[in-house]
Design a protein around this motif. Structure first.
Motif, PDB file in Angstrom:
ATOM      1  N   LEU A   1      -7.830   4.998  -2.581  1.00  0.00           N
ATOM      2  CA  LEU A   1      -6.873   4.052  -3.161  1.00  0.00           C
ATOM      3  C   LEU A   1      -5.732   3.781  -2.186  1.00  0.00           C
ATOM      4  CD1 LEU A   1      -5.908   2.401  -5.592  1.00  0.00           C
ATOM      5  CD2 LEU A   1      -4.703   4.411  -6.385  1.00  0.00           C
ATOM      6  N   VAL A   2      -5.218   4.853  -1.598  1.00  0.00           N
ATOM      7  CA  VAL A   2      -4.133   4.679  -0.618  1.00  0.00           C
ATOM      8  C   VAL A   2      -4.621   3.808   0.534  1.00  0.00           C
ATOM      9  CG1 VAL A   2      -2.693   5.883   1.039  1.00  0.00           C
ATOM     10  CG2 VAL A   2      -2.966   6.804  -1.239  1.00  0.00           C
TER      11      VAL A   2
ATOM     12  N   PHE B   1      -2.207  -4.377   2.704  1.00  0.00           N
ATOM     13  CA  PHE B   1      -0.887  -4.625   3.282  1.00  0.00           C
ATOM     14  C   PHE B   1      -1.018  -4.989   4.757  1.00  0.00           C
ATOM     15  CE2 PHE B   1       3.265  -2.819   4.825  1.00  0.00           C
ATOM     16  CZ  PHE B   1       4.015  -3.874   4.333  1.00  0.00           C
TER      17      PHE B   1
ATOM     18  N   PHE C   1      -3.049   3.816 -14.790  1.00  0.00           N
ATOM     19  CA  PHE C   1      -3.558   3.559 -13.447  1.00  0.00           C
ATOM     20  C   PHE C   1      -2.695   2.542 -12.723  1.00  0.00           C
ATOM     21  CE2 PHE C   1      -6.054   0.689 -10.758  1.00  0.00           C
ATOM     22  CZ  PHE C   1      -6.267   1.546  -9.698  1.00  0.00           C
ATOM     23  N   PHE C   2      -2.381   1.443 -13.404  1.00  0.00           N
ATOM     24  CA  PHE C   2      -1.639   0.412 -12.691  1.00  0.00           C
ATOM     25  C   PHE C   2      -0.191   0.817 -12.481  1.00  0.00           C
ATOM     26  CE2 PHE C   2      -5.297  -2.249 -13.351  1.00  0.00           C
ATOM     27  CZ  PHE C   2      -5.349  -2.846 -12.110  1.00  0.00           C
TER      28      PHE C   2
ATOM     29  N   LEU D   1      -8.665   8.935  -4.797  1.00  0.00           N
ATOM     30  CA  LEU D   1      -7.261   8.600  -4.645  1.00  0.00           C
ATOM     31  C   LEU D   1      -6.915   8.356  -3.178  1.00  0.00           C
ATOM     32  CD1 LEU D   1      -5.694  10.986  -7.269  1.00  0.00           C
ATOM     33  CD2 LEU D   1      -5.564   8.518  -7.279  1.00  0.00           C
ATOM     34  N   LEU D   2      -7.559   9.123  -2.281  1.00  0.00           N
ATOM     35  CA  LEU D   2      -7.356   8.853  -0.856  1.00  0.00           C
ATOM     36  C   LEU D   2      -7.827   7.445  -0.522  1.00  0.00           C
ATOM     37  CD1 LEU D   2      -8.413  12.243   0.713  1.00  0.00           C
ATOM     38  CD2 LEU D   2      -6.157  11.231   0.722  1.00  0.00           C
TER      39      LEU D   2
ATOM     40  N   ILE E   1       3.662   2.438   0.111  1.00  0.00           N
ATOM     41  CA  ILE E   1       2.963   2.087   1.343  1.00  0.00           C
ATOM     42  C   ILE E   1       3.604   0.860   1.994  1.00  0.00           C
ATOM     43  CG2 ILE E   1       0.767   1.238   2.235  1.00  0.00           C
ATOM     44  CD1 ILE E   1      -0.510   3.117   0.095  1.00  0.00           C
ATOM     45  N   HIS E   2       4.019  -0.095   1.160  1.00  0.00           N
ATOM     46  CA  HIS E   2       4.683  -1.276   1.718  1.00  0.00           C
ATOM     47  C   HIS E   2       6.008  -0.905   2.374  1.00  0.00           C
ATOM     48  CE1 HIS E   2       2.412  -4.745  -0.333  1.00  0.00           C
ATOM     49  NE2 HIS E   2       1.614  -3.714  -0.165  1.00  0.00           N
TER      50      HIS E   2
ATOM     51  N   LEU F   1      -9.957  -3.930  -5.269  1.00  0.00           N
ATOM     52  CA  LEU F   1      -9.292  -3.293  -6.393  1.00  0.00           C
ATOM     53  C   LEU F   1     -10.228  -3.233  -7.599  1.00  0.00           C
ATOM     54  CD1 LEU F   1      -6.606  -1.989  -6.993  1.00  0.00           C
ATOM     55  CD2 LEU F   1      -5.851  -4.119  -7.992  1.00  0.00           C
TER      56      LEU F   1
ATOM     57  N   ALA G   1       3.320   8.532  -0.962  1.00  0.00           N
ATOM     58  CA  ALA G   1       2.116   8.182  -1.716  1.00  0.00           C
ATOM     59  C   ALA G   1       1.106   9.324  -1.675  1.00  0.00           C
ATOM     60  CB  ALA G   1       1.496   6.906  -1.162  1.00  0.00           C
ATOM     61  N   LEU G   2       1.038  10.020  -0.542  1.00  0.00           N
ATOM     62  CA  LEU G   2       0.075  11.122  -0.443  1.00  0.00           C
ATOM     63  C   LEU G   2       0.480  12.281  -1.354  1.00  0.00           C
ATOM     64  CD1 LEU G   2      -0.758  11.099   3.364  1.00  0.00           C
ATOM     65  CD2 LEU G   2      -2.159  10.284   1.474  1.00  0.00           C
TER      66      LEU G   2
ATOM     67  N   PHE H   1       2.435   3.504  -5.790  1.00  0.00           N
ATOM     68  CA  PHE H   1       1.894   3.866  -4.481  1.00  0.00           C
ATOM     69  C   PHE H   1       1.933   2.662  -3.540  1.00  0.00           C
ATOM     70  CE2 PHE H   1      -0.963   7.199  -6.714  1.00  0.00           C
ATOM     71  CZ  PHE H   1       0.141   8.022  -6.853  1.00  0.00           C
ATOM     72  N   ALA H   2       1.613   1.488  -4.097  1.00  0.00           N
ATOM     73  CA  ALA H   2       1.647   0.282  -3.268  1.00  0.00           C
ATOM     74  C   ALA H   2       3.058   0.064  -2.729  1.00  0.00           C
ATOM     75  CB  ALA H   2       1.181  -0.924  -4.078  1.00  0.00           C
TER      76      ALA H   2
ATOM     77  N   ILE I   1      -0.696  11.237  -4.732  1.00  0.00           N
ATOM     78  CA  ILE I   1      -2.115  11.366  -5.068  1.00  0.00           C
ATOM     79  C   ILE I   1      -2.538  12.822  -5.156  1.00  0.00           C
ATOM     80  CG2 ILE I   1      -2.751   9.115  -4.140  1.00  0.00           C
ATOM     81  CD1 ILE I   1      -4.125  10.739  -1.896  1.00  0.00           C
TER      82      ILE I   1
ATOM     83  N   ALA J   1      -9.943  13.390  -6.169  1.00  0.00           N
ATOM     84  CA  ALA J   1      -9.159  13.556  -4.946  1.00  0.00           C
ATOM     85  C   ALA J   1      -9.641  12.580  -3.877  1.00  0.00           C
ATOM     86  CB  ALA J   1      -9.263  14.995  -4.452  1.00  0.00           C
TER      87      ALA J   1
ATOM     88  N   ILE K   1      -4.772   0.134  -0.480  1.00  0.00           N
ATOM     89  CA  ILE K   1      -3.462  -0.525  -0.494  1.00  0.00           C
ATOM     90  C   ILE K   1      -3.003  -0.783   0.944  1.00  0.00           C
ATOM     91  CG2 ILE K   1      -1.062  -0.311  -1.200  1.00  0.00           C
ATOM     92  CD1 ILE K   1      -2.035   1.564  -3.432  1.00  0.00           C
ATOM     93  N   ALA K   2      -3.190   0.221   1.798  1.00  0.00           N
ATOM     94  CA  ALA K   2      -2.759   0.068   3.187  1.00  0.00           C
ATOM     95  C   ALA K   2      -3.507  -1.070   3.869  1.00  0.00           C
ATOM     96  CB  ALA K   2      -2.972   1.372   3.949  1.00  0.00           C
TER      97      ALA K   2
ATOM     98  N   PHE L   1      -0.657   2.769  -9.420  1.00  0.00           N
ATOM     99  CA  PHE L   1      -1.079   1.881  -8.341  1.00  0.00           C
ATOM    100  C   PHE L   1       0.114   1.139  -7.752  1.00  0.00           C
ATOM    101  CE2 PHE L   1      -2.160  -2.432  -7.099  1.00  0.00           C
ATOM    102  CZ  PHE L   1      -3.035  -2.182  -6.070  1.00  0.00           C
ATOM    103  N   PHE L   2       0.943   0.552  -8.613  1.00  0.00           N
ATOM    104  CA  PHE L   2       2.068  -0.228  -8.103  1.00  0.00           C
ATOM    105  C   PHE L   2       3.067   0.669  -7.385  1.00  0.00           C
ATOM    106  CE2 PHE L   2       0.901  -3.356 -11.543  1.00  0.00           C
ATOM    107  CZ  PHE L   2       0.388  -4.280 -10.657  1.00  0.00           C
TER     108      PHE L   2
END
Lengths: 523, 504
Positions: A183-184, A191, B406-407, A180-181, B417-418, A139, B425-426, B413-414, B429, A177, A187-188, B410-411
């Motif tokens: 970033l996803v 997780f 940003f955060f 951001l991909l 995803i969770h 991060l 999320a896509l 999207f997180a 973005i 762009a 996170i994944a 971020f949260f």
């Protein structure tokens, strides 16, 4: 005393950028002197750290880091301020400090409009790129990676020729762009590892699922989550590098950007994509990178040849250098995706080499444009007689650029070719075509500028100034020095390269399989 | 743990308990007192009214903070109709801080525009009181009353510039469409009441949980209508059409106020009703689809429409629609992180958006708002610090680290995803990448040299209060982007205690 040296190198340019605000806008000499001093101090600190690195403590684990610092940052989601350097980042960090110093020197030698803004942005960019190279936490890495775009945006959008607005927006939107991909994917990854952390050393080996994802209703199976996550990272890095076909922002941007910006932009910012592949691509996705290495290596070869052909056909000096840069970055990419020690070692060496060469090339192009008022190769000739000193330096840079034995590029490209040969001789063969083409376009550039009788444009130009020689001299010296004596580079890089390559080829899997995989996991 | 088992330990209903609504009472008292004070305050001293209303906000904030430490175990007061929990208090704090910031920028702006009347302050406090009631409402009736209280005050405020047709248009549009929305809301409530026999959220939740698997279409219609009413208030697409016009027509300080606080309060109600009342029930699968598409529509429509704007206020209006879409992700996903993310996003949105609008109020001219892109050109040369602050806010809205925005993203999207909702999320973005274009375009304009023939504009000095607001929001934007834990911990605690079912 336990000094957090890496934090110091990170904060030094940032602090300098803030202190700069206290200097009045009109005191240009002071602004320039301050910026050069700040970047010089940072550079010396970094070089001393890198030189003394192998004697320092190394962190345990499959990837070893020196000068490690770790503090909690956002404990609730497991993000930490975790920084450190290893053999891969060390040299790029040294390069980073060097090109920003050069950029600052070049800025201070010319009159720049809104100098204070420029110097502040330059120092901020250095902070961000340094942060990218130091971060071990994903991060934190993302924070710097994306944050880097802020000063870059204002710098590229405010300085340069009249087409800069379009070129800059193209670059920013492309990279955002891609980021951001990523970033996803980050996170994944956090997780899926189920370890509640963004720390590379913690989630390493925490495999994502390798079962293909099935699109509901249509019943089509696609890539596995690990492969999708890798593609997210790859998008960010491939755009930043860039690898063909994600390169379209680069020629426009390089054409419109001013020389001091290009020196560090081409010198190090575009290398960060390669660094990203080395640091995260190799280590986090052993299965996916092995699946995609054929494709990525093929794209790298396409980059090499495409860039070289475009460099051959363009007539604008900056565009020639821009396309040659795509070609050279293709070598770096090819080295990385061989996934063997030779290739990756070559890639690391080549990152540093190309950083030096491209900065020198852009400096020379800038000087030529400044003196003659044109960048069109057809209008230029005969500088050999008018600018003998430039001729000398340019000759060294040309030979380095085309990979002459005894020059630095040869070491890097040769090692990359060795790796490529191990992967598949066909790649090495095609990359060899690229080397031949590189000879051709570098010599075309050199001869076009230097030989034949002077044209009206070049009739009355003066040679480079002493300070310009002083900037070019250490770069030329490094090109020769690395060429004849590359061992220090390899010595520091190889332990880390070997570790990363081992992880990429699945060394961790046997270790991990003993541990029952953690499942679920709370945020 | 099911809700029914959790209820006795979590919720100790209290009857009449003024301490449970103390922040709202204080602010409401301030509203009444201001009405009276206005009668005895001369036109020259209206700044004192601003001072008094700030005092009321500060007192209310103090009691909110006190309440935070008093609500280790959350409970409802007034026989289950109002939740006295940290969730409501957290939202109260955002509303109060935003209100205070708006009050600070108001006097200078109103003076420049010749709108400095005493009613302004009492109406702001009335609206804020309604919002705070909305944040804590745990009964359908209180939700409706709170929405009406805040809406009526805002209808008047958006038409506050009586001499300007645009402001009148804004008020009329807002009134007419808002009236419809209230109608939907009330009708939805009636259907839900008819189906479950309750108006209190706690009882609705347990009634739905024990109802079994059959879902009555009328109940779903009620839920849908309720959602429409709330979606109107958060200006989510396709219920957003009033937003740009009202934002542009209303006086800028009012826009600042309503763009942030209304959204915050309505989201609090939305989360309380949908995530925590209708969440762990068998209707979730149905309303999820509805909210899912509204979230995507908001992100897409907001961001795409913002691309073509030339007025800063309209652009921020569309941007607000898009931001609402991101926050809705936190509602759809139905996990604790989603709520925390929404709360964090709301806090981030509040500081950032107030900062951005504060810049527009500072730029305001005597006759008109200088909110066109053209008037922004070259701001950095005249006002380097104001421009730097605006740049920071725009970057934060665009979601660049290290800023608050940003955060927030971020949260969110997180959370998506969770919850295994990666497509959401896509969408987020993809639209974020689009949004970068228009935020950065404005940021760049400020750093572009003004055209030679551009009429030079007589910039007023930034008032001390205006500078303080920029400093506060700028610092807040950075703090929320770097020292994330500070607010995250608080938001997490707020989520933990949310009624009616804090265990989700």
């Amino acid at each position: 005393m336990n000094v957090p040296w890496l934090t110091v190198t990170l904060v030094a340019p940032l602090g300098a950028a803030l202190l700069l605000q206290l200097i009045p806008r009109t005191a240009t000499r002071l602004l320039k002197g301050f910026t050069v001093t700040a970047t010089l101090a940072t550079a010396i600190l970094v070089w001393v750290l890198v030189a003394g690195m192998n004697g320092t403590a190394i962190s345990p684990g499959p990837l070893g880091f020196h000068y490690e610092e770790a503090h909690t940052w956002i404990p609730a989601i497991g993000a930490a301020y975790h920084v450190g350097i290893d053999g891969i980042s060390a040299w790029i960090l040294a390069l980073n400090a060097g090109v920003f110093l050069l950029g600052a020197v070049v800025v201070s030698s010319r009159s720049t409009e809104r100098l204070k803004l420029f110097c502040g942005l330059l120092l901020l960019t250095e902070t961000m790129t340094t942060g990218v190279l130091l971060s071990i936490d994903l991060l934190l890495f993302y924070l710097f990676w994306e944050g880097m775009l802020i000063p870059l945006y204002f710098m590229l959008a405010n300085y340069g020729n009249e087409n800069r607005g379009r070129a800059t927006l193209k670059f920013i939107i492309y990279t955002v762009a891609g980021s951001l991909l990523m970033l996803v994917a980050i996170i994944a990854l956090q997780f899926a590892s189920g370890r509640g952390s963004f720390d590379l050393t913690v989630i390493l080996g925490g495999q994502m699922s390798r079962q293909p994802l099935v699109i509901p209703w249509l019943n089509i199976s696609t890539f596995s989550p690990e492969q999708w996550a890798f593609l997210g990272f790859a998008a960010a890095f491939a755009i930043k590098m860039p690898i063909v076909p994600f390169h379209t922002w680069l020629p426009d941007l390089y054409e419109s950007a001013p020389v001091p910006v290009l020196m560090f932009f081409a010198g190090v910012v575009s290398k960060l994509g390669a660094y990203g592949f080395l640091r995260f691509g190799l280590t986090l996705f052993p299965d996916a990178i092995n699946t995609f290495k054929w494709l990525l290596a093929a794209l790298a070869v396409v980059s090499i040849i495409y860039g070289a052909l475009m460099a051959l056909t363009n007539t604008d000096l900056k565009r020639i250098v821009a396309y040659s840069s795509i070609s050279h970055l293709g070598f770096i990419a090819l080295g990385i995706f061989t996934l063997n020690v030779n290739g990756v070692n070559g890639a690391v060496i080549q990152i540093v080499n190309h950083g030096i060469i491209i900065a020198a090339l852009f400096l020379i192009v800038g000087i030529v444009e400044e003196r003659t008022g044109t960048r069109d190769i057809r209008e230029l000739a005969g500088l050999e007689k008018r600018m003998p000193w430039l001729y000398g330096f340019f000759l060294v840079v040309t030979l380095a650029g085309l990979g002459m034995p005894g020059m630095n590029s040869f070491v890097g490209e040769f090692t990359v070719m060795l790796g490529a040969f191990q992967l598949n001789p066909a790649y090495a063969l095609l990359a060899g075509v690229g080397v031949v083409l590189a000879c051709w376009y570098m010599l075309r550039l050199h001869q076009g500028l230097m030989q034949d009788p002077p044209t009206p444009r070049t009739e009355n130009v003066r040679d480079i100034r002493p300070w310009q020689g002083l900037v070019l001299l250490p770069m030329a010296a490094l090109m020769v020095l690395i060429g004849v004596f590359p061992r220090p580079l390899g010595d520091i890089a190889s332990p880390s390269v070997q570790q990363s390559v081992a992880v990429a080829n699945g060394s961790l899997e046997s270790v991990i399989t003993g541990i029952p995989s953690a499942s679920g996991g709370a945020p | 743990m099911t809700l029914a088992a959790a209820l006795p330990t979590l919720v100790t209903p209290r009857g009449i308990d003024i301490l449970g609504i103390l922040p709202e009472v204080i602010l409401g008292g301030g509203f009444v007192a201001l009405l009276l004070l206005d009668l005895v305050t001369g036109p020259a001293h209206r700044g004192r009214l601003a001072g008094f209303s700030l005092f009321a906000v500060a007192a209310s904030f103090g009691s909110t903070v006190w309440g935070w430490f008093d609500t280790a175990t959350p409970h409802t007061v007034y026989f289950g109709s109002f939740a006295y929990d940290r969730f409501g208090l957290f939202v109260n704090a955002i509303i109060l801080v935003s209100t205070a910031l708006v009050l600070m920028i108001s006097p200078q702006y109103l003076n420049r525009r010749g709108l400095h009347y005493g009613e302004y302050y009492s109406l702001i406090l009335a609206a804020a009181t309604g919002m705070m009631f909305l944040a804590g409402a745990s009964s359908l009736m209180v939700i409706f009353l709170a929405i009406e209280l805040l809406s009526i005050a805002l209808y008047i405020l958006s038409g506050f510039n009586r001499s300007e047709p645009r402001s009148q248009e804004a008020a009329l549009k807002y009134l007419l469409l808002g009236g419809f929305a209230s109608g939907f809301l009330l009708f939805g409530m009636a259907l839900i009441y008819g189906e479950t026999g309750h108006t209190q959220l706690v009882q609705i939740a347990s009634a739905l949980q024990s109802a079994g698997t059959s879902i009555d279409p009328l109940l779903m219609a009620g839920i849908a209508l309720l959602f429409v009413g709330l979606a109107f208030k958060i200006s989510a697409a396709p219920f957003h059409t009033w937003t740009p016009d009202v934002y542009q027509g209303a006086p800028t300080s009012v826009t600042t106020f309503m763009s942030v606080t209304t959204k915050v309060a309505a989201f609090a109600a939305l989360i309380r009703v949908f995530t925590y009342t209708l969440g762990e029930t068998n209707v979730y699968d149905r309303w999820k689809i509805m909210v899912y598409f509204v979230a995507i529509a908001s992100m897409v429509i907001g961001n795409v429409a913002a691309l073509r704007q030339t007025s800063l206020k309209r652009m921020l209006g569309y941007s607000g629609i898009a931001q609402g879409g991101y926050i809705l992700i936190g509602v759809v996903v139905l996990n604790p992180l989603g709520t925390v993310a929404a709360l964090y996003y709301l806090a981030a949105y509040a500081v950032t958006n107030i900062g951005a609008f504060a810049v527009i109020t500072i730029m305001a001219g005597r006759g008109e708002d200088m909110d066109s892109y053209d008037s922004l050109r070259g701001l950095a040369f005249r006002r380097p610090y104001v421009a730097a602050a605006m740049g920071l806010f725009l970057l934060s809205l665009g979601g660049f680290p290290p800023t608050a925005g940003f955060f927030g993203k971020f949260f969110v999207f997180a959370a998506a995803i969770h919850a295994n909702q990666v497509p959401l999320a896509l969408w987020g973005i993809a639209t974020s990448a689009v949004s970068v274009f228009y935020y950065l375009r404005v940021a760049l304009l400020m750093y572009t040299r003004p055209a030679v023939d551009q009429p030079s504009y007589d910039w007023s000095r930034t008032s001390l209060a205006g500078g303080a607001v920029l400093l506060f929001t700028g610092a807040g934007t950075l703090i929320l982007g770097i020292f994330v834990t500070l607010i995250y911990t608080v938001a997490s605690a707020a989520q933990h205690g949310v009624l009616p079912s804090g265990l989700l």
